[in-house]
Design a protein around this motif. Structure first.
Motif, PDB file in Angstrom:
ATOM      1  N   LEU A 191       0.849  -1.183   0.000  1.00 47.77           N
ATOM      2  CA  LEU A 191       0.000   0.000   0.000  1.00 47.77           C
ATOM      3  C   LEU A 191       0.892   1.242   0.000  1.00 47.77           C
ATOM      4  N   THR A 192       0.394   2.292  -0.626  1.00 50.04           N
ATOM      5  CA  THR A 192       1.166   3.534  -0.751  1.00 50.04           C
ATOM      6  C   THR A 192       0.634   4.582   0.216  1.00 50.04           C
ATOM      7  N   TYR A 193       1.554   5.214   0.933  1.00 55.64           N
ATOM      8  CA  TYR A 193       1.223   6.245   1.908  1.00 55.64           C
ATOM      9  C   TYR A 193       2.023   7.503   1.581  1.00 55.64           C
ATOM     10  N   ASP A 194       1.399   8.657   1.758  1.00 53.70           N
ATOM     11  CA  ASP A 194       2.090   9.940   1.559  1.00 53.70           C
ATOM     12  C   ASP A 194       2.642  10.431   2.892  1.00 53.70           C
ATOM     13  N   ILE A 195       3.892  10.858   2.882  1.00 52.23           N
ATOM     14  CA  ILE A 195       4.527  11.366   4.094  1.00 52.23           C
ATOM     15  C   ILE A 195       3.751  12.569   4.639  1.00 52.23           C
ATOM     16  N   ASP A 196       3.497  12.544   5.936  1.00 55.10           N
ATOM     17  CA  ASP A 196       2.821  13.645   6.621  1.00 55.10           C
ATOM     18  C   ASP A 196       3.885  14.600   7.165  1.00 55.10           C
ATOM     19  N   PRO A 197       4.034  15.787   6.560  1.00 59.37           N
ATOM     20  CA  PRO A 197       5.098  16.715   6.982  1.00 59.37           C
ATOM     21  C   PRO A 197       4.977  17.180   8.432  1.00 59.37           C
ATOM     22  N   LYS A 216      -8.220   7.712   8.195  1.00 53.31           N
ATOM     23  CA  LYS A 216      -7.422   7.029   7.185  1.00 53.31           C
ATOM     24  C   LYS A 216      -6.369   6.178   7.881  1.00 53.31           C
ATOM     25  N   SER A 217      -5.816   5.214   7.154  1.00 52.98           N
ATOM     26  CA  SER A 217      -4.744   4.391   7.699  1.00 52.98           C
ATOM     27  C   SER A 217      -3.439   5.182   7.723  1.00 52.98           C
ATOM     28  N   VAL A 218      -2.706   5.058   8.816  1.00 49.67           N
ATOM     29  CA  VAL A 218      -1.427   5.752   8.990  1.00 49.67           C
ATOM     30  C   VAL A 218      -0.367   4.734   9.388  1.00 49.67           C
ATOM     31  N   CYS A 219       0.804   4.822   8.784  1.00 48.72           N
ATOM     32  CA  CYS A 219       1.940   3.986   9.161  1.00 48.72           C
ATOM     33  C   CYS A 219       3.122   4.886   9.500  1.00 48.72           C
ATOM     34  N   GLY A 220       3.913   4.452  10.447  1.00 51.51           N
ATOM     35  CA  GLY A 220       5.094   5.243  10.769  1.00 51.51           C
ATOM     36  C   GLY A 220       5.882   4.666  11.921  1.00 51.51           C
ATOM     37  N   GLY A 221       6.989   5.312  12.225  1.00 52.91           N
ATOM     38  CA  GLY A 221       7.829   4.839  13.311  1.00 52.91           C
ATOM     39  C   GLY A 221       8.988   5.770  13.579  1.00 52.91           C
ATOM     40  N   ASP A 222       9.819   5.366  14.522  1.00 50.55           N
ATOM     41  CA  ASP A 222      11.018   6.119  14.893  1.00 50.55           C
ATOM     42  C   ASP A 222      12.249   5.301  14.518  1.00 50.55           C
ATOM     43  N   PHE A 223      13.258   5.991  13.992  1.00 51.56           N
ATOM     44  CA  PHE A 223      14.493   5.341  13.552  1.00 51.56           C
ATOM     45  C   PHE A 223      15.690   6.122  14.068  1.00 51.56           C
ATOM     46  N   ILE A 224      16.786   5.419  14.298  1.00 51.74           N
ATOM     47  CA  ILE A 224      18.016   6.077  14.744  1.00 51.74           C
ATOM     48  C   ILE A 224      19.191   5.572  13.907  1.00 51.74           C
ATOM     49  N   THR A 225      20.193   6.418  13.779  1.00 50.99           N
ATOM     50  CA  THR A 225      21.447   6.023  13.140  1.00 50.99           C
ATOM     51  C   THR A 225      22.517   7.033  13.525  1.00 50.99           C
ATOM     52  N   THR A 226      23.773   6.683  13.283  1.00 51.26           N
ATOM     53  CA  THR A 226      24.890   7.604  13.483  1.00 51.26           C
ATOM     54  C   THR A 226      25.695   7.646  12.199  1.00 51.26           C
ATOM     55  N   LYS A 248      31.137  12.393  14.181  1.00 50.82           N
ATOM     56  CA  LYS A 248      29.967  11.543  14.336  1.00 50.82           C
ATOM     57  C   LYS A 248      28.726  12.376  14.667  1.00 50.82           C
ATOM     58  N   VAL A 249      27.653  12.122  13.934  1.00 52.31           N
ATOM     59  CA  VAL A 249      26.392  12.831  14.155  1.00 52.31           C
ATOM     60  C   VAL A 249      25.278  11.805  14.362  1.00 52.31           C
ATOM     61  N   GLU A 250      24.572  11.929  15.467  1.00 50.56           N
ATOM     62  CA  GLU A 250      23.443  11.043  15.732  1.00 50.56           C
ATOM     63  C   GLU A 250      22.183  11.607  15.082  1.00 50.56           C
ATOM     64  N   LEU A 251      21.431  10.744  14.403  1.00 51.73           N
ATOM     65  CA  LEU A 251      20.184  11.153  13.759  1.00 51.73           C
ATOM     66  C   LEU A 251      19.018  10.397  14.370  1.00 51.73           C
ATOM     67  N   ASN A 252      17.969  11.120  14.686  1.00 52.25           N
ATOM     68  CA  ASN A 252      16.706  10.538  15.126  1.00 52.25           C
ATOM     69  C   ASN A 252      15.639  10.943  14.114  1.00 52.25           C
ATOM     70  N   ILE A 253      15.021   9.953  13.491  1.00 49.98           N
ATOM     71  CA  ILE A 253      14.089  10.223  12.398  1.00 49.98           C
ATOM     72  C   ILE A 253      12.703   9.731  12.769  1.00 49.98           C
ATOM     73  N   GLN A 254      11.755  10.644  12.748  1.00 50.13           N
ATOM     74  CA  GLN A 254      10.356  10.301  13.009  1.00 50.13           C
ATOM     75  C   GLN A 254       9.598  10.366  11.699  1.00 50.13           C
ATOM     76  N   ILE A 255       8.868   9.295  11.400  1.00 52.35           N
ATOM     77  CA  ILE A 255       8.157   9.208  10.120  1.00 52.35           C
ATOM     78  C   ILE A 255       6.697   8.823  10.360  1.00 52.35           C
ATOM     79  N   GLU A 256       5.787   9.558   9.726  1.00 51.06           N
ATOM     80  CA  GLU A 256       4.404   9.126   9.654  1.00 51.06           C
ATOM     81  C   GLU A 256       3.908   9.398   8.241  1.00 51.06           C
ATOM     82  N   ALA A 257       3.119   8.465   7.708  1.00 47.15           N
ATOM     83  CA  ALA A 257       2.611   8.595   6.351  1.00 47.15           C
ATOM     84  C   ALA A 257       1.158   8.165   6.311  1.00 47.15           C
ATOM     85  N   VAL A 258       0.381   8.848   5.481  1.00 50.08           N
ATOM     86  CA  VAL A 258      -1.082   8.656   5.438  1.00 50.08           C
ATOM     87  C   VAL A 258      -1.476   8.009   4.125  1.00 50.08           C
ATOM     88  N   LYS A 259      -2.307   6.982   4.182  1.00 51.15           N
ATOM     89  CA  LYS A 259      -2.761   6.295   2.980  1.00 51.15           C
ATOM     90  C   LYS A 259      -3.727   7.192   2.175  1.00 51.15           C
TER      91      LYS A 259
END
Length: 203
Positions: A33-39, A163-173, A192-203
């Protein structure tokens, strides 16, 4: 031809058609399924050690892009466009410094992009959860691979959007020098830079 024979012939003639229909339905159900990123619920926040004293933090907002996700097939894809002019550290003077040619150089490189290349899943009982995502990060005119580790990922029916929403939290360095951002590393500031990425997308 008696009724029994006729029924057998009709059933036999339908088998290829039934198989075709089942095959089509199976293929359709396996499509992601395709979801559009929610800014408003998607951002990239960073943290970098400041000469072994404090930690500088900030974030990028108003991201756009698309998420394709199929938990049954254990597949996914995500593309993100990050407007670097949205950088906000809470300090206007520091924002200007980071946007300059010494760091992000947003005049020449106004956007960063992430495109996933592979998704990984861990199975807990009968449930498969997203564990990490490999991808390519384009920043400052250079593209390098990174791996995002999922701290959580979920889909749910949003009661407000209906609507259906999918998303999550991600980390990386990441090592910022791989993207040509090396200011002050020779003076002892970490690369070294730590990144925390929050993503939510709406169907």
């Amino acid at each position: 031809m008696n009724q029994t024979t006729l029924s057998t012939v009709m059933l036999s003639s339908r088998k290829p058609l039934l198989a075709l229909i089942i095959g089509i339905l199976s293929i359709a159900s396996s499509h992601a399924l395709t979801y559009d990123i929610d800014p408003t619920h998607t951002n990239v926040r960073f943290a970098i050690d400041h000469f072994n004293t404090s930690t500088n933090t900030g974030g990028f907002y108003n991201l756009t892009g698309q998420l394709d996700y199929d938990p049954a097939a254990k597949t996914g894809n995500i593309s993100l466009v990050i407007p670097l002019n949205s950088l906000n550290t809470g300090n206007t003077a520091f924002d200007i410094t980071l946007k300059s040619a010494d760091f992000f150089d947003i005049e020449q490189f106004p956007l960063a992009q992430f495109e996933s290349t592979k998704w990984y899943f861990e199975t807990d009982g009968s449930v498969s959860n997203v564990s990490k995502v490999d991808g390519m990060l384009t920043l400052h005119g250079k593209t390098n691979p990174i791996t995002l580790t999922a701290t959580k990922f979920n889909c749910y029916p949003n009661p407000i959007l209906k609507k259906s929403v999918c998303g999550g939290d991600f980390i990386t360095t990441i090592d910022r020098t791989k993207w040509g951002i090396s200011k002050y590393t020779l003076l002892g500031m970490t690369k070294k830079v730590e990144l925390n990425i929050q993503i939510e997308a709406v169907k």
